[in-house]
Design a protein around this motif. Structure first.
Motif, short mmCIF file in Angstrom:
data_model
loop_
_atom_site.label_atom_id
_atom_site.label_comp_id
_atom_site.label_asym_id
_atom_site.label_seq_id
_atom_site.Cartn_x
_atom_site.Cartn_y
_atom_site.Cartn_z
N ALA A 16 -1.47 -0.63 1.91
CA ALA A 16 -2.09 0.43 1.11
C ALA A 16 -3.49 0.36 1.34
O ALA A 16 -4.24 1.42 1.30
N GLN A 17 -3.99 -0.78 1.82
CA GLN A 17 -5.63 -0.88 1.69
C GLN A 17 -5.92 -0.08 3.02
O GLN A 17 -6.99 0.87 2.91
N HIS A 18 -5.26 -0.20 4.01
CA HIS A 18 -5.60 0.71 5.23
C HIS A 18 -5.11 2.13 5.01
O HIS A 18 -5.89 3.11 5.78
N SER A 19 -4.37 2.22 4.32
CA SER A 19 -4.13 3.95 3.83
C SER A 19 -5.02 4.50 3.00
O SER A 19 -5.56 5.60 3.34
N TYR A 20 -5.19 3.95 1.81
CA TYR A 20 -6.06 4.85 0.85
C TYR A 20 -7.04 3.69 0.00
O TYR A 20 -7.58 4.04 -1.02
N PHE A 21 -7.24 2.30 0.66
CA PHE A 21 -8.29 1.52 -0.02
C PHE A 21 -7.61 1.26 -1.52
O PHE A 21 -8.71 0.86 -2.27
N GLY A 22 -6.41 1.12 -1.80
CA GLY A 22 -5.89 0.84 -3.30
C GLY A 22 -6.24 2.15 -4.13
O GLY A 22 -6.86 2.79 -4.04
N LEU A 23 -5.66 1.67 -5.44
CA LEU A 23 -5.68 2.65 -6.45
C LEU A 23 -7.32 2.66 -7.03
O LEU A 23 -8.05 1.89 -6.83
N PRO A 24 -7.48 3.89 -7.70
CA PRO A 24 -8.88 4.15 -8.05
C PRO A 24 -9.21 3.30 -9.24
O PRO A 24 -8.23 3.04 -10.12
N ARG A 25 -10.30 2.66 -9.37
CA ARG A 25 -10.51 1.83 -10.50
C ARG A 25 -10.31 2.41 -12.02
O ARG A 25 -9.87 1.50 -12.66
N PRO A 26 -10.65 3.71 -12.18
CA PRO A 26 -10.48 4.06 -13.31
C PRO A 26 -8.79 4.14 -13.68
O PRO A 26 -8.47 3.84 -14.82
N VAL A 27 -7.92 4.27 -12.67
CA VAL A 27 -6.74 4.70 -13.00
C VAL A 27 -6.04 3.06 -13.23
O VAL A 27 -5.12 2.79 -14.10
N THR A 28 -6.54 2.02 -12.36
CA THR A 28 -6.08 0.64 -12.81
C THR A 28 -6.70 0.25 -14.19
O THR A 28 -5.67 -0.76 -14.85
N ASP A 29 -7.68 0.40 -14.45
CA ASP A 29 -8.34 0.28 -15.73
C ASP A 29 -7.43 0.80 -17.20
O ASP A 29 -6.92 -0.21 -17.91
N ILE A 30 -7.21 1.92 -16.87
CA ILE A 30 -6.29 2.87 -17.92
C ILE A 30 -4.97 2.02 -17.89
O ILE A 30 -4.46 1.84 -19.03
N ALA A 31 -4.21 1.69 -16.66
CA ALA A 31 -2.88 1.37 -16.66
C ALA A 31 -2.92 -0.19 -17.32
O ALA A 31 -2.06 -0.27 -18.08
N THR A 32 -3.99 -0.75 -16.96
CA THR A 32 -3.89 -2.20 -17.64
C THR A 32 -3.98 -2.24 -18.90
O THR A 32 -3.15 -3.00 -19.71
N ARG A 33 -4.79 -1.38 -19.51
CA ARG A 33 -4.88 -1.19 -20.98
C ARG A 33 -3.55 -0.75 -21.53
O ARG A 33 -3.05 -1.36 -22.71
N LEU A 34 -2.88 0.31 -21.00
CA LEU A 34 -1.49 0.60 -21.48
C LEU A 34 -0.43 -0.61 -21.61
O LEU A 34 0.34 -0.70 -22.43
N PHE A 35 -0.42 -1.44 -20.41
CA PHE A 35 0.69 -2.37 -20.28
C PHE A 35 0.22 -3.58 -21.31
O PHE A 35 1.04 -3.71 -22.00
N THR A 36 -0.95 -4.00 -21.21
CA THR A 36 -1.31 -5.16 -22.09
C THR A 36 -1.42 -5.02 -23.50
O THR A 36 -0.99 -5.72 -24.50
N SER A 37 -1.58 -3.69 -24.02
CA SER A 37 -1.52 -3.29 -25.44
C SER A 37 -0.24 -3.07 -25.82
O SER A 37 0.20 -3.11 -27.28
#
Length: 470
Positions: free
Chosen positions: A336-357
């Motif tokens: 994934a890192q070689h392909s697209y450098f991982g998910l955008p930081r805004p997406v991972t931050d938003i998803a984390t909040r949805l999961f943890t809440s």
């Protein structure tokens, strides 16, 4: 005489080229560009002009002939029909009776499930606001190979109640840009050589073959029955063609809705071990937890479990999760890192909040409940027909009654303002398409509009065209 000037534009059309060509033929007839009795270009001539294979053109001509748009005369060629039942050049594509005041074209799209808003927009808004208040230096840097661990730790919650084998840890997880991207990551990790072989269900989600082609792979179909992929057929395909990977949807086969029993899953896992196949287990159409062991639970050393938030929370988020085989999580993240450098930081931050809440799980169940209500509406309208369905699943498989062909039914449904997917869209090249259509549940329109769309389909089903070619 052959019409040497007709040259349809297919580059802007989504989906398989043969279906784009079928749509171009329909449009040409409707507009009058293809007049009754006109002789069409030969298969090879049109294939050369369009830059596609002759098989693509031949398949499109066959479908259009079944619909009655074209006529084939042995030794003379293919002609626009002078007798077919079809839309005239001035007849509108969608009937006005389907139109609502707040809808531009009156179309009810039942090709792909449309999510109902059961609180996603509000939850996403809250998560985005909270994330914006914590923007810091990390947002200015590349995501990095390990910087998404906080999101992977939160994503483990998504699999509570699922049987994925040994305890799933953040180290097993690869975050992707949706389920389709997850398929690509798995294939990029596993496929080797100039022409690897990928085996998949003979009726399958088109994304399997799209991902395989991107990875230079040849796709080999494997027979299905009422429980999904047949182990003996998989074994025979491996013996004949070899293979490095098999793509399977065991819990909610797309498009037939079949679900594998435990004995079948064990048999599939055994065949995969015997032939050293990697397994891609597609779980993007998440139905309520079945209580059955996943293929990853049965073959944790070789199964890639792929899912996403697209079918229950938000397709626009483009958030996918791959549970890699034991010890392969780092390899998946490196790919994934070689392909697209991982998910955008805004997406991972938003998803984390949805999961943890706990919002993610709550929204998942609420969306499934709403889709369950839509399914009951459909079953009341179509309950006496030959349907494949599962509780909580957001599509059904309709085997058409006598007098209908799938291509004709989808075309006439489109004329009524209802868009469906024909079995042709799921069959592999040169495969046999059953006489069936997939109907997705739409949570994006009111129940009244959804019911009216179903009523239109029921009226068509009860009145098959008398002039359907035989």
């Amino acid at each position: 005489m052959t019409d040497t000037k007709w040259h349809p534009e297919l580059t802007q059309s989504a989906g398989p080229k043969y279906l784009s060509l079928v749509r171009a033929l329909r449009d040409g007839v409707r507009r009058g560009d293809l007049a009754p009795g006109m002789r069409l270009p030969t298969v090879r001539d049109l294939a050369w002009r369009l830059g596609v294979t002759p098989g693509t053109v031949a398949r499109a001509y066959q479908i259009a002939t079944q619909e009655g748009l074209l006529e084939a005369a042995v030794g003379r060629g293919t002609f626009v029909s002078t007798q077919s039942r079809r839309l005239g050049p001035t007849e509108p594509l969608y009937r006005q009776s389907m139109t609502d005041p707040d809808d531009d074209d009156g179309v009810v799209d039942l090709r792909s499930p449309q999510l109902p808003d059961v609180g996603q927009t509000a939850a996403l808004s809250r998560a985005m606001t909270e994330a914006a208040q914590e923007i810091g230096q990390s947002w200015l840097e590349y995501p990095g190979l390990r910087r998404d661990r906080y999101c992977r730790e939160a994503a483990v919650e998504w699999f509570s109640g699922c049987s994925l084998g040994p305890v799933v840890t953040p180290d097993d997880i690869v975050l992707t840009l949706g389920g389709q991207n997850g398929l690509n990551v798995a294939m990029q990790c596993c496929l080797r050589g100039d022409r690897p072989v990928v085996l998949c269900e003979e009726l399958a989600y088109p994304g399997f073959r799209h991902a395989a082609r991107l990875n230079r792979a040849e796709v080999v179909p494997v027979a299905l029955d009422a429980e999904g992929m047949v182990p003996e057929a998989l074994d025979a395909a491996c013996r004949r063609f070899g293979g490095q990977m098999v793509c399977i949807t065991p819990d909610a086969q797309n498009p037939t809705t079949a679900r594998m029993g435990m004995e079948r899953r064990r048999a599939i896992a055994e065949v995969a071990r015997r032939h050293d196949l990697q397994i891609v287990e597609d779980d993007c159409y998440t139905a309520p937890v079945s209580g059955l062991d996943s293929l990853r639970a049965m073959a944790p050393e070789r199964a890639w479990h792929v899912t996403s938030l697209s079918k229950t929370i938000s397709a626009g988020m483009r958030f996918g999760i791959v549970v890699a085989p034991e010890g392969m999580g780092e390899a998946g993240r490196l790919t994934a890192q070689h392909s697209y450098f991982g998910l955008p930081r805004p997406v991972t931050d938003i998803a984390t909040r949805l999961f943890t809440s706990g919002e993610a799980m709550r929204l998942r169940h609420a969306a499934q409940d709403e889709m369950g209500r839509r399914l009951q509406i459909l079953l009341r309208s179509f309950g006496n027909l030959d349907l494949g369905w599962q509780p909580g699943l957001s599509f059904v498989w309709l085997r058409l009654p006598t007098g209908w062909r799938a291509s004709t039914f989808t075309r006439m449904a489109e004329a009524e303002g209802v868009l469906l997917r024909s079995a042709d869209e799921y069959v592999l090249q040169d495969g046999h398409a059953p006489n069936a259509v997939r109907i997705a549940l739409s949570g994006g329109v009111s129940e009244e509009r959804f019911q009216r769309a179903l009523d239109r389909l029921r009226q068509l089903l009860d009145s098959p065209p008398a002039d359907l070619p035989v």
